[in-house]
Each structure stands twice: as C-alpha cells, then as structure tokens.
Design a protein around this motif. Sequence first.
Motif, short mmCIF file in Angstrom:
data_model
loop_
_atom_site.label_atom_id
_atom_site.label_comp_id
_atom_site.label_asym_id
_atom_site.label_seq_id
_atom_site.Cartn_x
_atom_site.Cartn_y
_atom_site.Cartn_z
N PRO A 127 -36.89 109.61 25.06
CA PRO A 127 -36.07 109.78 23.86
C PRO A 127 -36.98 109.86 22.63
O PRO A 127 -38.12 109.40 22.67
CB PRO A 127 -35.21 108.51 23.83
N ALA A 128 -36.50 110.43 21.53
CA ALA A 128 -37.33 110.67 20.35
C ALA A 128 -37.90 109.39 19.75
O ALA A 128 -38.99 109.41 19.18
CB ALA A 128 -36.53 111.42 19.30
N THR A 177 -41.84 108.69 19.66
CA THR A 177 -42.56 108.82 20.94
C THR A 177 -43.34 110.14 21.03
O THR A 177 -44.18 110.27 21.89
CB THR A 177 -41.58 108.74 22.13
N ARG A 178 -43.05 111.09 20.17
CA ARG A 178 -43.79 112.37 20.21
C ARG A 178 -45.08 112.29 19.43
O ARG A 178 -46.08 112.89 19.80
CB ARG A 178 -42.92 113.49 19.67
N THR A 179 -45.08 111.55 18.30
CA THR A 179 -46.25 111.51 17.41
C THR A 179 -46.92 110.15 17.36
O THR A 179 -48.06 110.05 16.92
CB THR A 179 -45.85 111.90 15.98
N GLY A 180 -46.22 109.10 17.77
CA GLY A 180 -46.78 107.74 17.68
C GLY A 180 -46.70 107.15 16.29
O GLY A 180 -47.38 106.18 15.98
N GLU A 181 -45.86 107.70 15.44
CA GLU A 181 -45.73 107.21 14.07
C GLU A 181 -44.70 106.10 13.97
O GLU A 181 -43.69 106.11 14.67
CB GLU A 181 -45.33 108.35 13.13
N TYR A 182 -44.95 105.17 13.06
CA TYR A 182 -44.02 104.10 12.72
C TYR A 182 -42.83 104.71 12.00
O TYR A 182 -42.99 105.49 11.07
CB TYR A 182 -44.74 103.08 11.83
#
Length: 186
Positions: A127-128, A177-182
């Motif tokens: 999921p996103a 989950t695509r970029t690892g950003e908070y």
Amino acid sequence: MATTNDLKNGLVLKLDGGELWTVVEFQHVKPGKGGAFVRTKLKNILSGKVVDKTFNAGVKVDVANVDKRDMQYSYLDGDDFVFMDTETYDMVNIPRDVVGSAANYMLENTTATIAFNEGNPLYVDLPAAAELTISHTDPGLQGDRSTGGTKPATLETGAEIKVPLFITTGEKVKVDTRTGEYLGRA
C-alpha cells in the motif's frame, strides 16, 4: 497481443526476446507532419532499468499475462519472505531480490499485492503508506526547531528515514512505501 492504443500505466509488456517491462509513463503524440506515435518510459521488472522507447501508432505489442494476488507476509525463512495467499491459504516463498525495497516497510501480517507471471513472482507492491514505530532516534535540541530540520530515525523494520526534530523514540509514524519519506504521525 494489443496495440499501442491500449497502453496504460502498469501494463506489463513482453519485449526484446521475452524480457518483461512495465509501462511507467506513456504519451500519444500526433505531430503536424508525419505519422502518430507513442512515447513510453518502460521499467525492466527484473533489473529495474528504465528506458525510453517510441512505438509507431497502431503497432502490435505483446502483453504479458500477469496474475496479481493479495497475500499476507507471514515470516522470514532464511533469505526468503514467506507469504500466505489470503484466498487459498497457500504459503509461497518469495526471494529477497524480488521483494526489494518493500522489505523496509513490511511487518508480519502486512498485506501486499504480488504479481506473478507463469508462476514466477515478479514484484511485491505494498500500500502507498505504512504505519511503523520509531525504534531509535536522537532527541531534538532546543534551538533546532526554527529551521524545520530533520534527523535520522530507525524504524522497527530496521530501515532508516529522515523525520522532523520533534519525533521521539516509540512514536508511530506514516511512511511512504515508494519513496521512504516521512508523511506524518500515525
């Protein structure tokens, strides 16, 4: 077989002697002079390599048969991730290289969509956003808040991300989950 008019994002094509490529972007172009064509950006499913490819309009392309199934991550078995099919309850071992960066955001019982081609797993799609707990981060210092800075934090899965200075150890946060950003507090 499909034509270039049927291209859409996420479609998996079989090109160059059977290699599987997924369509990341596509654009139909009708120049004032000459024939129409389709400009695409394709990503190799196995290597992750991204290439630009142009097709003439109406050309037939070979579409791969991809079966997407919702599966639940159960446990780690050596270098394989074991997933359970949510409909048939079958257990499937997925190699670490197929799971890729999704492993940084998966906890036990996480549901993911897994794409299969001829029985072989291609990729794992989460999921996103995922809600994870911060297992360790240094405390923010009193004067640091005026700049809106960030600091490194380790998630419960072992992945490291950048978080705002006010986040503390033990807090639940949302992570892309695509970029690892908070994304924010959970």
